[in-house]
Design a protein around this motif. Structure first.
Motif, short mmCIF file in Angstrom:
data_model
loop_
_atom_site.label_atom_id
_atom_site.label_comp_id
_atom_site.label_asym_id
_atom_site.label_seq_id
_atom_site.Cartn_x
_atom_site.Cartn_y
_atom_site.Cartn_z
N ALA A 36 -0.75 -4.12 -8.72
CA ALA A 36 0.50 -3.51 -8.50
C ALA A 36 0.91 -2.56 -9.72
O ALA A 36 1.45 -1.38 -9.47
N THR A 37 0.17 -2.81 -10.99
CA THR A 37 0.41 -1.65 -12.01
C THR A 37 -0.24 -0.42 -11.87
O THR A 37 0.29 0.47 -12.06
N ALA A 65 1.37 1.66 -9.09
CA ALA A 65 2.74 2.20 -9.73
C ALA A 65 2.05 3.72 -10.45
O ALA A 65 2.95 4.54 -10.47
N THR A 66 1.11 3.30 -11.26
CA THR A 66 0.60 4.36 -12.09
C THR A 66 0.27 5.44 -11.05
O THR A 66 0.37 6.70 -11.34
N SER A 81 3.21 7.58 -9.71
CA SER A 81 3.74 8.33 -10.73
C SER A 81 2.90 9.53 -11.35
O SER A 81 3.38 10.44 -11.68
N THR A 102 -2.64 7.33 -3.19
CA THR A 102 -1.37 7.73 -2.55
C THR A 102 -1.41 8.39 -1.36
O THR A 102 -0.74 7.83 -0.25
N HIS A 123 7.54 2.49 -0.70
CA HIS A 123 8.36 2.00 -1.77
C HIS A 123 8.95 0.54 -1.47
O HIS A 123 8.78 -0.07 -2.72
N LEU A 162 5.34 -1.91 -1.63
CA LEU A 162 4.75 -1.90 -2.78
C LEU A 162 5.71 -2.59 -4.23
O LEU A 162 5.30 -3.27 -4.70
N GLY A 163 6.91 -2.43 -3.89
CA GLY A 163 7.81 -3.06 -4.82
C GLY A 163 8.08 -4.47 -4.27
O GLY A 163 8.06 -5.35 -5.31
N GLY A 189 4.73 -6.19 -5.19
CA GLY A 189 4.44 -6.43 -6.52
C GLY A 189 5.49 -7.56 -7.00
O GLY A 189 4.94 -8.28 -7.92
#
Length: 233
Positions: free
Chosen positions: A108-109, A112-113, A116, A124, A154, A157-158, A161
């Motif tokens: 999950a981390t 997110a990396t 972004s 992605t 979103h 993943l949100g 996570g």
């Protein structure tokens, strides 16, 4: 006659980038990002650091490659169109990511990396492509593709996570049913004037199925997308 020198045994498994990435995923799963070092990797692969650096230049590159490998496996649900309706295709992609994030605590981390800091990398666009094909098959006009796909990505993943974080936060030795029951009872005890909604849904929390709730959220988003962009007759 001089004794014959025995030739060193050839490795049973030649060192490849794929094998290095596989070992990296194993280390990440067991020890987290902090445990992924080139020293630990050389020990696991029984090789020298130079052999690894020949394939992977840095830990950052290794993390990117490990993330991409896990995501690619999670999205291997078959070619677009083979799973049936666009709703089912999107649901299959979503569940693949949901289960992968639940299985790999570090993922999950890293996702997110990737979104972004490295949106031009392979992860992605791989995720957006898998979701976007389903969005396009829904009949959404091209001008709405990015917005619809972004909303789905979103959410996926949100929610995935957060679900994984909830499971780890409760602890491996905690009974899920007992934990949810304790939360439900705590919500039921809240002040009815300040928390009428939380009290009303407290009982629904008991025994709910995380994957079913996750897919219900996907259905809600898809219902909204098709309401805004109804399929052409």
């Amino acid at each position: 006659m001089a004794p014959r020198t025995r030739k060193p045994e050839r490795r049973a498994e030649a060192l490849t980038r794929e094998r290095i990435v596989e070992a990296a995923v194993e280390l990440l799963d067991t020890s987290g990002e902090g445990g992924l070092t080139f020293r630990a990797l050389t020990g696991r692969l029984a090789t020298g650091p130079g052999a690894i650096y020949w394939h992977v230049a840095s830990k950052s590159e290794l993390l990117d490659a490990a993330t991409d490998a896990v995501v690619a496996a999670a999205l291997a649900t078959g070619p677009a169109g083979s799973a049936g309706s666009p709703h089912k295709e999107i649901g299959a992609v979503a569940l693949g990511l949901f289960d992968a994030i639940d299985e790999h605590p570090w993922l999950a981390t890293q996702l997110a990396t990737q979104l972004s800091r490295n949106p031009w990398g392979p992860v992605t666009p791989r995720i957006f492509e898998s979701i976007g094909r389903g969005v396009r098959a829904l009949g959404v006009p091209e001008g709405g593709w990015f917005t619809a796909a972004s909303a789905l990505v979103h959410y996926i993943l949100g929610a995935a996570g957060q679900n994984a974080a909830n499971g780890r936060g409760a602890g491996s030795g905690v009974d899920r049913g007992e934990f949810l029951d304790s939360v439900s009872r705590a919500w039921e005890a809240l002040d009815p004037g300040d928390y009428p909604f939380a009290r009303a849904v407290a009982d629904q929390m008991r025994g709910h199925d995380d994957r079913a709730e996750f897919l219900a959220g996907i259905d809600l988003i898809l219902a909204g997308i098709t309401a805004v962009h109804p399929p052409a007759p």
